[in-house]
Write a protein that holds these residues in place. Structure first.
Motif, PDB file in Angstrom:
ATOM      1  N   THR A 109       0.835  -1.197   0.000  1.00 26.01           N
ATOM      2  CA  THR A 109       0.000   0.000   0.000  1.00 26.01           C
ATOM      3  C   THR A 109       0.869   1.246   0.000  1.00 26.01           C
ATOM      4  OG1 THR A 109      -1.829   1.118   1.121  1.00 26.01           O
ATOM      5  CG2 THR A 109      -0.133   0.172   2.511  1.00 26.01           C
ATOM      6  N   ILE A 110       0.297   2.353  -0.473  1.00 27.78           N
ATOM      7  CA  ILE A 110       0.962   3.645  -0.381  1.00 27.78           C
ATOM      8  C   ILE A 110       0.559   4.265   0.952  1.00 27.78           C
ATOM      9  CG2 ILE A 110       1.267   5.924  -1.418  1.00 27.78           C
ATOM     10  CD1 ILE A 110       0.292   4.710  -4.077  1.00 27.78           C
ATOM     11  N   PHE A 168       1.777  10.213   0.553  1.00 29.72           N
ATOM     12  CA  PHE A 168       2.257  10.900  -0.651  1.00 29.72           C
ATOM     13  C   PHE A 168       2.056  12.393  -0.449  1.00 29.72           C
ATOM     14  CE2 PHE A 168       1.035  12.508  -5.043  1.00 29.72           C
ATOM     15  CZ  PHE A 168       2.349  12.713  -5.433  1.00 29.72           C
ATOM     16  N   TYR A 172       6.922   9.642  -1.466  1.00 29.37           N
ATOM     17  CA  TYR A 172       5.867   8.726  -1.038  1.00 29.37           C
ATOM     18  C   TYR A 172       6.503   7.562  -0.294  1.00 29.37           C
ATOM     19  CZ  TYR A 172       6.941   5.775  -5.158  1.00 29.37           C
ATOM     20  OH  TYR A 172       7.557   4.985  -6.090  1.00 29.37           O
ATOM     21  N   ARG A 173       5.758   7.026   0.662  1.00 29.99           N
ATOM     22  CA  ARG A 173       6.208   5.900   1.477  1.00 29.99           C
ATOM     23  C   ARG A 173       5.385   4.676   1.084  1.00 29.99           C
ATOM     24  NH1 ARG A 173       4.862   6.668   6.656  1.00 29.99           N
ATOM     25  NH2 ARG A 173       6.519   5.313   7.491  1.00 29.99           N
ATOM     26  N   PHE A 174       6.106   3.652   0.649  1.00 27.49           N
ATOM     27  CA  PHE A 174       5.454   2.446   0.132  1.00 27.49           C
ATOM     28  C   PHE A 174       5.737   1.284   1.069  1.00 27.49           C
ATOM     29  CE2 PHE A 174       4.824  -1.201  -2.617  1.00 27.49           C
ATOM     30  CZ  PHE A 174       3.714  -0.830  -3.371  1.00 27.49           C
ATOM     31  N   PRO A 226       7.517  -0.927  -7.144  1.00 27.15           N
ATOM     32  CA  PRO A 226       6.479  -0.001  -7.608  1.00 27.15           C
ATOM     33  C   PRO A 226       6.990   0.856  -8.764  1.00 27.15           C
ATOM     34  CG  PRO A 226       7.486   0.853  -5.610  1.00 27.15           C
ATOM     35  CD  PRO A 226       8.157  -0.459  -5.909  1.00 27.15           C
ATOM     36  N   ARG A 270      10.939   4.796   1.331  1.00 31.51           N
ATOM     37  CA  ARG A 270      10.578   6.146   0.912  1.00 31.51           C
ATOM     38  C   ARG A 270      11.213   6.438  -0.446  1.00 31.51           C
ATOM     39  NH1 ARG A 270      10.018  11.595   3.965  1.00 31.51           N
ATOM     40  NH2 ARG A 270      10.757  13.150   2.472  1.00 31.51           N
ATOM     41  N   LEU A 290       0.754   3.879  -9.381  1.00 35.89           N
ATOM     42  CA  LEU A 290       1.782   2.846  -9.341  1.00 35.89           C
ATOM     43  C   LEU A 290       1.228   1.489  -9.740  1.00 35.89           C
ATOM     44  CD1 LEU A 290       3.412   3.730  -5.890  1.00 35.89           C
ATOM     45  CD2 LEU A 290       4.269   4.372  -8.156  1.00 35.89           C
ATOM     46  N   TYR A 328      -2.078   1.064  -7.538  1.00 34.81           N
ATOM     47  CA  TYR A 328      -2.371   1.916  -6.388  1.00 34.81           C
ATOM     48  C   TYR A 328      -2.273   3.378  -6.816  1.00 34.81           C
ATOM     49  CZ  TYR A 328      -1.508  -2.499  -4.046  1.00 34.81           C
ATOM     50  OH  TYR A 328      -1.558  -3.825  -3.685  1.00 34.81           O
ATOM     51  N   LYS A 347      -2.696   7.688  -5.320  1.00 34.61           N
ATOM     52  CA  LYS A 347      -2.854   8.653  -4.240  1.00 34.61           C
ATOM     53  C   LYS A 347      -2.603  10.043  -4.827  1.00 34.61           C
ATOM     54  CE  LYS A 347      -2.159   8.351   0.751  1.00 34.61           C
ATOM     55  NZ  LYS A 347      -3.379   7.570   0.966  1.00 34.61           N
TER      56      LYS A 347
END
Length: 336
Positions: A162-163, A166, A184-186, A196, A229, A279, A289, A291
Motif C-alpha cells: 500500500t501507499i 504521498f 511517497y512511502r510504500f 512499484p 521512501r 503505481l 495503487y 494517491k
C-alpha cells in the motif's frame, strides 16, 4: 634538520596511505550489478559472477556472501555476515588468484532446503583483496566490490502492499519556485520484494497537463515486511511534458531577491496544482495503487516586481488617460 624531519614524516604518511583499505578496495570490481534467480524448495540453481583485478600486480581475491537487509526507509542497504538463510545456501569458492588487469568468472550454486518457506531472500556476493573477518557484524556496501543476489523460492506466498503517504517535501502546500519535490512511502507486507513503477502526473488549476514525473527513477525494490521512501521532483517549467531524470535534485542557490526573481521568470509556475501518483507493482496490472495531493506555487517576488512595474509605468499612463477624458468632457459641457 627540521626539513629533514618533515621529509621523513611525509614519507611515512605516504607509506601508510599505500596500505589504507580504501585504496585497496579500488583494486577489485565485480559484475553484474545484480543477479536474479529462483528455484523450488529442495532444488538447486546456479549463477556466475565476474571478478576484475584492476591492480598492477597479481591479486588473490577473497569471496564471501552476506545477507541483504534494509538499513532504513531510504532504501540504503545493510549487509550482515552470518550463516542463516540465503548465506548458508550459496556455495562459492573462498578465493581465486587473478593476474593483473585480468578477470575471472566465478560460478556459484544455491541449494534450497526442502523445508524453507516460499518468498524472497536477499544477499550479495563480495570480492575483496582482504580476507573476510571471521566475526559477524555489518558489511559496508561498496558498489564496486559486490553483486546483489535477489533470490526467490517458488511457491504460494502472501502479497500485499500500500501507499502509506504521498506529499510534497516537508508537506509544504505553498511554495514560491521550482523544483517541487515529492515523496511517497510504500509498504510491502508480502513475502517477496515489490517494485512499484509509475508516474506522478501534475495538472494545473484548469486540469491541463503540466508535467509527468517518474515515481521510481532507479527502479528500486521494497523488501518484504518493510517500508521504503521514494523521492521525485518537478524540476523544469515548459519544454517536454515528461520530466528528465535527476539522480539528485539540487535546489538553486538564490542568495538575493533578484536571483530569486530571475529564477522564477525562467522557470515560471503560478497557481494551484494537483499531483496524482499512480503505481503498478511488479508490472502486475492487478496490483495498482493511486494517491493524490495538491499544492500552490506563488512566486511572490516576481509578482511584486511585476506590480511595481505596473505602478511605475502603467499607472501614470492610466492617470494621464483619465485626465484627458475628464478634460474633454468638461470642454464639451462648456460648449453646451
Amino acid at each position: 634538520m627540521k626539513i629533514k624531519n618533515q621529509l621523513i614524516a611525509l614519507a611515512a604518511v605516504a607509506i601508510l596511505a599505500g596500505f589504507f583499505p580504501q585504496n585497496l578496495a579500488q583494486a577489485v570490481t565485480m559484475s553484474p550489478i545484480r543477479i536474479e534467480l529462483a528455484a523450488d524448495p529442495g532444488d538447486s540453481t546456479s549463477g556466475v559472477v565476474k571478478v576484475y583485478n584492476d591492480d598492477r600486480v597479481e591479486r588473490n581475491m577473497y569471496l564471501s556472501v552476506a545477507k541483504f537487509e534494509n538499513q532504513d526507509e531510504s532504501g540504503e542497504p545493510k549487509f550482515v555476515k552470518g550463516n542463516d538463510q540465503l548465506v548458508s545456501w550459496v556455495k562459492i569458492q573462498s578465493s581465486i588468484l587473478i593476474p593483473s588487469k585480468e578477470s575471472r568468472e566465478v560460478p556459484f550454486t544455491v541449494n534450497v532446503p526442502s523445508n524453507v518457506d516460499p518468498g524472497g531472500y536477499f544477499g550479495a556476493v563480495f570480492a575483496s583483496i582482504v580476507p573476510p573477518s571471521p566475526d559477524g557484524g555489518e558489511v559496508a556496501l561498496q558498489s564496486d566490490v559486490g553483486t546483489l543476489l535477489l533470490f526467490r523460492v517458488n511457491g504460494d506466498f502472501p502479497e500485499g502492499e500500500t501507499i502509506l503517504e504521498f506529499n510534497t517535501k516537508d508537506k509544504k502546500k505553498i511554495l514560491n519556485h521550482l523544483p517541487i519535490e515529492f515523496y511517497y512511502r510504500f509498504q510491502n507486507d508480502g513475502a517477496d520484494r515489490a517494485q512499484p513503477l509509475g508516474d506522478i502526473t501534475i495538472r494545473n488549476l484548469f486540469g491541463g497537463l503540466t508535467k509527468v514525473v517518474s515515481a521510481n527513477f532507479g527502479a528500486g525494490n521494497v523488501l518484504p515486511e518493510s517500508i521504503r521512501r521514494f523521492e521525485s521532483a518537478w524540476v523544469t517549467a515548459g519544454g517536454d511534458t515528461v520530466e528528465g531524470k535527476y539522480d539528485k535534485v539540487v535546489q538553486p542557490e538564490l542568495n538575493t531577491f533578484w536571483d530569486t526573481v530571475k529564477y522564477q521568470a525562467n522557470n515560471f509556475a503560478l497557481g494551484r496544482y494537483s499531483a496524482d501518483l499512480n503505481l503498478t507493482v511488479n508490472n502486475d496490472a492487478s496490483r495498482t495503487y493511486a494517491k493524490s495531493t495538491s499544492f500552490w506555487v506563488i512566486p511572490w517576488q516576481l509578482i511584486l516586481v511585476v506590480l511595481a512595474i505596473l505602478l511605475v509605468f502603467v499607472l501614470p499612463m492610466l492617470i494621464l488617460f483619465g485626465a484627458i477624458v475628464v478634460y474633454y468632457r468638461r470642454k464639451k459641457r462648456r460648449k453646451q
